[in-house]
Structures are given as C-alpha cells and as structure tokens.
Design a protein around this motif. Sequence first.
Motif, PDB file in Angstrom:
ATOM      1  N   SER A 217      15.606 -30.560   2.372  1.00  0.00           N
ATOM      2  CA  SER A 217      15.516 -31.105   3.694  1.00  0.00           C
ATOM      3  C   SER A 217      15.751 -30.381   4.910  1.00  0.00           C
ATOM      4  O   SER A 217      16.040 -29.201   4.700  1.00  0.00           O
ATOM      5  CB  SER A 217      16.741 -32.632   3.581  1.00  0.00           C
ATOM      6  N   ASN A 218      15.490 -30.807   6.132  1.00  0.00           N
ATOM      7  CA  ASN A 218      15.843 -30.192   7.311  1.00  0.00           C
ATOM      8  C   ASN A 218      17.301 -30.115   7.315  1.00  0.00           C
ATOM      9  O   ASN A 218      18.309 -30.626   6.624  1.00  0.00           O
ATOM     10  CB  ASN A 218      15.177 -30.939   8.453  1.00  0.00           C
ATOM     11  N   LEU A 237      13.880 -22.776  -8.934  1.00  0.00           N
ATOM     12  CA  LEU A 237      12.411 -22.161  -8.932  1.00  0.00           C
ATOM     13  C   LEU A 237      11.869 -22.010 -10.055  1.00  0.00           C
ATOM     14  O   LEU A 237      12.103 -21.151 -10.895  1.00  0.00           O
ATOM     15  CB  LEU A 237      12.516 -21.177  -7.763  1.00  0.00           C
ATOM     16  N   GLY A 238      10.594 -22.536 -10.268  1.00  0.00           N
ATOM     17  CA  GLY A 238       9.806 -22.210 -11.462  1.00  0.00           C
ATOM     18  C   GLY A 238       9.999 -23.223 -12.706  1.00  0.00           C
ATOM     19  O   GLY A 238       9.536 -23.320 -13.646  1.00  0.00           O
ATOM     20  N   LYS A 239      11.326 -24.032 -12.408  1.00  0.00           N
ATOM     21  CA  LYS A 239      11.482 -25.208 -13.370  1.00  0.00           C
ATOM     22  C   LYS A 239      11.243 -26.395 -13.000  1.00  0.00           C
ATOM     23  O   LYS A 239      10.996 -27.271 -13.835  1.00  0.00           O
ATOM     24  CB  LYS A 239      13.220 -25.064 -13.689  1.00  0.00           C
ATOM     25  N   VAL A 240      10.986 -26.595 -11.500  1.00  0.00           N
ATOM     26  CA  VAL A 240      10.569 -28.013 -11.207  1.00  0.00           C
ATOM     27  C   VAL A 240       9.701 -27.513  -9.780  1.00  0.00           C
ATOM     28  O   VAL A 240       9.911 -26.663  -9.112  1.00  0.00           O
ATOM     29  CB  VAL A 240      11.771 -28.683 -11.104  1.00  0.00           C
ATOM     30  N   PRO A 241       8.580 -28.345  -9.389  1.00  0.00           N
ATOM     31  CA  PRO A 241       8.011 -28.260  -8.201  1.00  0.00           C
ATOM     32  C   PRO A 241       9.020 -28.474  -6.944  1.00  0.00           C
ATOM     33  O   PRO A 241       9.969 -29.181  -7.024  1.00  0.00           O
ATOM     34  CB  PRO A 241       6.960 -29.246  -8.291  1.00  0.00           C
ATOM     35  N   LEU A 242       8.839 -27.668  -5.988  1.00  0.00           N
ATOM     36  CA  LEU A 242       9.610 -27.602  -4.817  1.00  0.00           C
ATOM     37  C   LEU A 242       8.764 -27.957  -3.633  1.00  0.00           C
ATOM     38  O   LEU A 242       7.913 -27.452  -3.349  1.00  0.00           O
ATOM     39  CB  LEU A 242      10.384 -26.209  -4.712  1.00  0.00           C
ATOM     40  N   PHE A 243       9.424 -28.601  -2.599  1.00  0.00           N
ATOM     41  CA  PHE A 243       8.966 -28.470  -1.351  1.00  0.00           C
ATOM     42  C   PHE A 243      10.084 -28.756  -0.336  1.00  0.00           C
ATOM     43  O   PHE A 243      10.902 -29.519  -0.466  1.00  0.00           O
ATOM     44  CB  PHE A 243       8.275 -30.364  -1.394  1.00  0.00           C
ATOM     45  N   GLY A 244       9.915 -27.909   0.663  1.00  0.00           N
ATOM     46  CA  GLY A 244      10.761 -27.652   1.710  1.00  0.00           C
ATOM     47  C   GLY A 244      10.428 -27.983   3.233  1.00  0.00           C
ATOM     48  O   GLY A 244       9.406 -27.719   3.587  1.00  0.00           O
ATOM     49  N   VAL A 245      11.354 -28.509   3.918  1.00  0.00           N
ATOM     50  CA  VAL A 245      11.021 -28.998   5.461  1.00  0.00           C
ATOM     51  C   VAL A 245      12.104 -28.411   6.276  1.00  0.00           C
ATOM     52  O   VAL A 245      13.252 -28.603   5.999  1.00  0.00           O
ATOM     53  CB  VAL A 245      11.050 -30.402   5.294  1.00  0.00           C
ATOM     54  N   LEU A 251      15.592 -21.615   3.929  1.00  0.00           N
ATOM     55  CA  LEU A 251      16.311 -21.320   2.886  1.00  0.00           C
ATOM     56  C   LEU A 251      15.347 -21.016   1.492  1.00  0.00           C
ATOM     57  O   LEU A 251      15.946 -19.989   0.932  1.00  0.00           O
ATOM     58  CB  LEU A 251      17.099 -22.537   2.510  1.00  0.00           C
ATOM     59  N   PHE A 252      14.525 -21.458   1.588  1.00  0.00           N
ATOM     60  CA  PHE A 252      13.472 -21.189   0.391  1.00  0.00           C
ATOM     61  C   PHE A 252      12.818 -19.709   0.686  1.00  0.00           C
ATOM     62  O   PHE A 252      12.687 -18.814  -0.299  1.00  0.00           O
ATOM     63  CB  PHE A 252      12.079 -22.297   0.423  1.00  0.00           C
ATOM     64  N   ALA A 253      12.772 -19.395   1.916  1.00  0.00           N
ATOM     65  CA  ALA A 253      12.515 -17.689   2.292  1.00  0.00           C
ATOM     66  C   ALA A 253      13.447 -16.954   1.907  1.00  0.00           C
ATOM     67  O   ALA A 253      12.892 -15.814   1.176  1.00  0.00           O
ATOM     68  CB  ALA A 253      11.828 -18.008   3.686  1.00  0.00           C
ATOM     69  N   LEU A 254      14.601 -17.233   2.079  1.00  0.00           N
ATOM     70  CA  LEU A 254      15.682 -16.381   1.872  1.00  0.00           C
ATOM     71  C   LEU A 254      15.830 -16.261   0.313  1.00  0.00           C
ATOM     72  O   LEU A 254      16.096 -15.272  -0.284  1.00  0.00           O
ATOM     73  CB  LEU A 254      17.076 -17.123   2.737  1.00  0.00           C
ATOM     74  N   ALA A 255      15.663 -17.434  -0.366  1.00  0.00           N
ATOM     75  CA  ALA A 255      15.900 -17.096  -1.821  1.00  0.00           C
ATOM     76  C   ALA A 255      14.971 -16.453  -2.484  1.00  0.00           C
ATOM     77  O   ALA A 255      15.136 -16.047  -3.663  1.00  0.00           O
ATOM     78  CB  ALA A 255      15.834 -18.765  -2.376  1.00  0.00           C
ATOM     79  N   ASN A 256      13.670 -16.169  -1.795  1.00  0.00           N
ATOM     80  CA  ASN A 256      12.578 -15.494  -2.465  1.00  0.00           C
ATOM     81  C   ASN A 256      12.744 -14.150  -1.747  1.00  0.00           C
ATOM     82  O   ASN A 256      11.471 -13.345  -1.940  1.00  0.00           O
ATOM     83  CB  ASN A 256      11.205 -15.972  -2.106  1.00  0.00           C
ATOM     84  N   GLY A 257      13.670 -13.547  -1.122  1.00  0.00           N
ATOM     85  CA  GLY A 257      13.712 -12.052  -0.639  1.00  0.00           C
ATOM     86  C   GLY A 257      13.228 -11.923   0.903  1.00  0.00           C
ATOM     87  O   GLY A 257      13.220 -10.919   1.233  1.00  0.00           O
ATOM     88  N   PRO A 324       5.246 -23.691  -8.659  1.00  0.00           N
ATOM     89  CA  PRO A 324       4.698 -24.691  -7.834  1.00  0.00           C
ATOM     90  C   PRO A 324       5.362 -24.900  -6.672  1.00  0.00           C
ATOM     91  O   PRO A 324       6.533 -25.889  -7.038  1.00  0.00           O
ATOM     92  CB  PRO A 324       4.491 -25.886  -8.919  1.00  0.00           C
ATOM     93  N   ALA A 325       5.430 -24.380  -5.498  1.00  0.00           N
ATOM     94  CA  ALA A 325       6.495 -24.709  -4.454  1.00  0.00           C
ATOM     95  C   ALA A 325       5.773 -24.202  -3.066  1.00  0.00           C
ATOM     96  O   ALA A 325       5.046 -23.305  -3.063  1.00  0.00           O
ATOM     97  CB  ALA A 325       7.687 -23.759  -4.544  1.00  0.00           C
ATOM     98  N   PHE A 326       6.070 -25.090  -2.152  1.00  0.00           N
ATOM     99  CA  PHE A 326       5.570 -24.976  -0.843  1.00  0.00           C
ATOM    100  C   PHE A 326       6.487 -25.352   0.031  1.00  0.00           C
ATOM    101  O   PHE A 326       7.261 -26.399  -0.147  1.00  0.00           O
ATOM    102  CB  PHE A 326       4.075 -25.424  -0.672  1.00  0.00           C
ATOM    103  N   THR A 327       6.415 -24.869   1.512  1.00  0.00           N
ATOM    104  CA  THR A 327       7.308 -25.371   2.489  1.00  0.00           C
ATOM    105  C   THR A 327       6.793 -25.408   3.961  1.00  0.00           C
ATOM    106  O   THR A 327       5.882 -24.423   4.186  1.00  0.00           O
ATOM    107  CB  THR A 327       8.636 -24.428   2.635  1.00  0.00           C
TER     108      THR A 327
END
Length: 366
Positions: A217-218, A237-245, A251-257, A324-327
């Motif tokens: 969430s936000n 990440l990679g175990k279940v689809p993700l959607f970030g707002v 946070l998703f960006a930070l988790a991916n470096g 499968p993840a997008f934000t």
Amino acid sequence: MKRQLILEDGTVFVGEGFGSNSDKIGEVIFNTGMTGYQEIVSDPSNSGHIVTLTYPLIGNYGINRDDFESINPSISGLIVNEVCDHPSNFRSQFSLNEYFKSQEIPGLSGIDTRKLTRIIRQYGTLKGAICGMNVEVDEVVKQLNKMILPTDQVKQVSTKSAYPSPGRGHRIVLVDFGMKHSILHELNKRGCDVIVVPYNVTAAEVLRLSPDGVLLSNGPGDPKDVPEAIEMIKGVLGKVPLFGVCLGHQLFALANGAETEKMKFGHRGSNHPVKDVKTGKIAITSQNHGYTVNKESLTETNLEVTHIALNDDTVEGLRHLIHPAFTVQFHPEAHSGPDDTNSLFNDFLQLIENSKKEGEELCQNA
C-alpha cells in the motif's frame, strides 16, 4: 480567533483559526487538488504534515461518512484561503470546522495560499508551526530549526494486527503502510478475499497465509525508514505476484537494488499527467508523495520503467523483468481524483491468473 503559521525560515502568516485551538508542528506541504479535501485530510500518507490547499474555497460540501480514507486522521494541520462555515450538500453531516474540533486538528484560514505555495516551490518543504498569537516568533523558529522530523510515521498509521475483509475471489494480502481505505474498497469490489497485515509483517508470515497476490500500500515518510518491509519484499518476490502503490512502489524499488531520494516539494494533487512508456497513452493521476525512485539507479537492476511523469520526467511505474510484479507511484484508486488508471487493479488480478496458469502448466509438464 487570530492564529498564525510560523515557518522555519522566519516567515509568518496570520489568519483565523478554525477547528482545534491546539498548537501543532509539522512539515508544510501543498496539494493542488480542486476537490477531495476530506480524502486529503484523512489520507494516512499525510501523517505529520501541515497541508496547504491551493484551491481557494474549502469545506463547501461539508464532511460525510463515506469519503474517509482512515478512521483516525493523522494530519497535523490544514492551511486554506477560505473555509466554508455553512456547507451545502445532501451527504453533508457536519462542517469541516466541526470535524476538526472533534479530531483535535487545527486549521488556519484567511492565508495567502498562493504566496505560501510559491515559498515551498522555491525553497522546498519547510517545517512549520500552527500556534496562537502569544508566542515568541524567534523562539518558535529556533525550535523548528532544531527539530528533527519523525521517522516512524508508518509505524504510527499501520494496523497493529492482521484482519480479514472476506470475499470469494483471489486471496490478496494487503500490507498496510498507511493504506487508504479506497484501495481495500477496490479489491473488495472485485470480490477479492483480502487480509490486511501490519507494515512489519515478515515474508514467512505473508506466505503462511497462502496468498494469490500481495499488494503493497501507500504510506507516509521516507521508504528507507521501513527496512522491515524491504526484507519482506525480497522474501516474497518470485513466490507470489506483487503490486505496489506509492510508498509500496518505492519500497519495491529499494528491495530490488534501486535508490530513492527526497523531492524538493513532491507531487500532491489530482491533476498529474503520467505517460505509459509502452503505449504512449497519457493519464491524469492522483498523487501524494515526497520521495521518488532515482532513474539512474535502475540501470543495474531487473526493473524497467513503465510510466514517467510528464511534468518532471520522474519514475512513475516499474515492472520486474523476471518475476510477476509491477508498481506505480500514483494512486489508481483515485480518491480523490480521476479514475484513468483504475484498471490497474484488473491488471493485477490478470497477472495472478496468468501466474496460476503458468504454474499449472509447469506441474503438468514436470
């Protein structure tokens, strides 16, 4: 009653107080939305903020039971040019003044909000204090300059324990970093079986709930102040689809470096144009954030940019190239604001469907 807003640079604005007579300190920001003041003041992403509304007349349609984004607003104060004392709307239950009194939130009207907004645009967000006329301005300025802004806003606004919002569709774990109720509403509207969990949930706890998808969430503040969430995202990440707002996107960006950075005055309003890089389509979006993903830092990651802001070319959307993840940085639930990007919730559910089919095909071919 005369009250004043004192900024950390010594600028003073004098106006008429409404709502609570309490003194409050916070980061002074501005929001350009022409409507939606109820959603703005109840948005947990505004925790600790003194919000300046650039639209000149606020409160004309009152406060109603349906448009809240949280039960307990955490805004520090509101600055307006003119506040309406006698709202006219069939849904109105009480005035903005009455609501602010009941919630112990101070407001200030009669302020030159154009001047205040120009100061913020020129110098960036500033610390400020809403207070009475009996204070020593120099002393308040000294306090503001010494004050360190809080770093635990997410902890303050997130749910303390998990709770369900049942449905018969896909099971979605919704991580509450300061969730707007409209996000939960959009999932419920699509029949999802939602479990809302606290900001500090672990990856193991998320996966134990057997989700079909996870929505981040936000929320308020600096994403780097929520290291627990970064570790959780890495674990799912990679175990279940993700959607970030919004904050979930950062946070998703930070988790991916990737890296995030503070903006000068942020994006806050319901009229921000965003371009879909793939289709070229332009959408008008609702936004409320003071941090952004550094575009250059994405080079060495498995992320690609899907959306950009037309006003300043900042990153507005990301997609993982493998999982499968997008934000998105903007708010597809659009409360308040246009619903140009509401279909992203459908895209998330379609991503879940596609992932399930791929999983079934792998099992059949094994």
